[in-house]
Design a protein around this motif. Structure first.
Motif, PDB file in Angstrom:
ATOM      1  N   GLU A   1       0.840  -1.188   0.000  1.00 49.92           N
ATOM      2  CA  GLU A   1       0.000   0.000   0.000  1.00 49.92           C
ATOM      3  C   GLU A   1       0.874   1.235   0.000  1.00 49.92           C
ATOM      4  O   GLU A   1       1.775   1.370   0.823  1.00 49.92           O
ATOM      5  N   GLY A   2       0.606   2.130  -0.935  1.00 47.50           N
ATOM      6  CA  GLY A   2       1.352   3.378  -1.010  1.00 47.50           C
ATOM      7  C   GLY A   2       0.993   4.279   0.157  1.00 47.50           C
ATOM      8  O   GLY A   2      -0.174   4.400   0.517  1.00 47.50           O
ATOM      9  N   ASN A   3       1.989   4.894   0.756  1.00 47.27           N
ATOM     10  CA  ASN A   3       1.755   5.764   1.910  1.00 47.27           C
ATOM     11  C   ASN A   3       0.990   7.024   1.541  1.00 47.27           C
ATOM     12  O   ASN A   3       0.146   7.494   2.292  1.00 47.27           O
ATOM     13  N   THR A   4       1.283   7.590   0.379  1.00 48.16           N
ATOM     14  CA  THR A   4       0.649   8.853   0.010  1.00 48.16           C
ATOM     15  C   THR A   4      -0.011   8.826  -1.355  1.00 48.16           C
ATOM     16  O   THR A   4      -0.854   9.654  -1.644  1.00 48.16           O
ATOM     17  N   ASN A   5       0.356   7.890  -2.203  1.00 55.05           N
ATOM     18  CA  ASN A   5      -0.140   7.877  -3.570  1.00 55.05           C
ATOM     19  C   ASN A   5      -0.907   6.587  -3.850  1.00 55.05           C
ATOM     20  O   ASN A   5      -0.315   5.518  -3.861  1.00 55.05           O
ATOM     21  N   PRO A   6      -2.216   6.675  -4.130  1.00 59.52           N
ATOM     22  CA  PRO A   6      -2.996   5.462  -4.415  1.00 59.52           C
ATOM     23  C   PRO A   6      -2.463   4.671  -5.608  1.00 59.52           C
ATOM     24  O   PRO A   6      -2.677   3.473  -5.702  1.00 59.52           O
ATOM     25  N   ALA A   7      -1.756   5.322  -6.515  1.00 57.44           N
ATOM     26  CA  ALA A   7      -1.197   4.619  -7.671  1.00 57.44           C
ATOM     27  C   ALA A   7      -0.087   3.656  -7.268  1.00 57.44           C
ATOM     28  O   ALA A   7       0.327   2.819  -8.060  1.00 57.44           O
ATOM     29  N   ASP A   8       0.420   3.764  -6.045  1.00 50.99           N
ATOM     30  CA  ASP A   8       1.480   2.882  -5.559  1.00 50.99           C
ATOM     31  C   ASP A   8       0.952   1.590  -4.936  1.00 50.99           C
ATOM     32  O   ASP A   8       1.716   0.829  -4.374  1.00 50.99           O
ATOM     33  N   GLU A   9      -0.332   1.360  -5.002  1.00 48.90           N
ATOM     34  CA  GLU A   9      -0.915   0.169  -4.383  1.00 48.90           C
ATOM     35  C   GLU A   9      -0.865  -0.995  -5.362  1.00 48.90           C
ATOM     36  O   GLU A   9      -1.395  -0.923  -6.463  1.00 48.90           O
ATOM     37  N   ASP A  10      -0.181  -2.076  -4.954  1.00 47.74           N
ATOM     38  CA  ASP A  10       0.008  -3.244  -5.808  1.00 47.74           C
ATOM     39  C   ASP A  10      -0.151  -4.523  -5.014  1.00 47.74           C
ATOM     40  O   ASP A  10       0.066  -4.556  -3.804  1.00 47.74           O
ATOM     41  N   ILE A  11      -0.496  -5.570  -5.753  1.00 47.63           N
ATOM     42  CA  ILE A  11      -0.452  -6.925  -5.221  1.00 47.63           C
ATOM     43  C   ILE A  11       0.500  -7.710  -6.113  1.00 47.63           C
ATOM     44  O   ILE A  11       0.429  -7.612  -7.339  1.00 47.63           O
ATOM     45  N   VAL A  12       1.403  -8.454  -5.500  1.00 46.87           N
ATOM     46  CA  VAL A  12       2.320  -9.319  -6.234  1.00 46.87           C
ATOM     47  C   VAL A  12       1.883 -10.755  -5.963  1.00 46.87           C
ATOM     48  O   VAL A  12       1.791 -11.179  -4.811  1.00 46.87           O
ATOM     49  N   TYR A  13       1.613 -11.489  -7.038  1.00 45.98           N
ATOM     50  CA  TYR A  13       1.213 -12.897  -6.941  1.00 45.98           C
ATOM     51  C   TYR A  13       2.355 -13.777  -7.443  1.00 45.98           C
ATOM     52  O   TYR A  13       2.913 -13.521  -8.509  1.00 45.98           O
ATOM     53  N   ALA A  14       2.701 -14.816  -6.696  1.00 44.93           N
ATOM     54  CA  ALA A  14       3.614 -15.851  -7.156  1.00 44.93           C
ATOM     55  C   ALA A  14       2.737 -16.956  -7.725  1.00 44.93           C
ATOM     56  O   ALA A  14       1.908 -17.527  -7.010  1.00 44.93           O
ATOM     57  N   ILE A  15       2.893 -17.257  -9.007  1.00 46.63           N
ATOM     58  CA  ILE A  15       1.987 -18.141  -9.741  1.00 46.63           C
ATOM     59  C   ILE A  15       2.707 -19.396 -10.198  1.00 46.63           C
ATOM     60  O   ILE A  15       3.834 -19.320 -10.713  1.00 46.63           O
TER      61      ILE A  15
END
Length: 99
Positions: free
Chosen positions: A53-67
């Motif tokens: 989760e990005g601290n200040t920028n919503p564009a920094d929110e990501d999920i990394v999946y190991a597939i």
């Protein structure tokens, strides 16, 4: 499961552990970066999930999946969430929401 401070740290460790292919999100599947390799929800399992989760920028929110695919291919999928996330099928939503 491990914890990581950054997406980069997670990706580096996952690659060292054999998750070497990059996947891109499509509406009803994930696709290899070369566009010639597609996996539908029934063709892969999610081994690990890491949320950032990005601290200040919503564009920094990501999920990394190991597939892991049924054919033995292992890779990573990065997926943004929130306002900027892609439109995906109900089957993909169910699959990605399992972990």
């Amino acid at each position: 499961m491990k914890t990581y401070e950054t997406v980069t740290e997670a990706l580096q460790d996952l690659r060292q552990r054999g998750f070497t292919r990059d996947f891109n999100m499509q509406f009803d599947c994930i696709q290899g970066a070369d566009n010639n390799y597609k996996l539908h929800p029934q063709d892969f399992e999610i081994e690990e999930t890491y949320r950032f989760e990005g601290n200040t920028n919503p564009a920094d929110e990501d999920i990394v999946y190991a597939i892991s695919a049924k054919d033995g291919t292992k890779g990573v999928l990065m997926h943004g969430y929130g306002v900027y996330s892609e439109d995906i099928s109900a089957d993909m939503i169910r699959k990605l929401g399992t972990k």
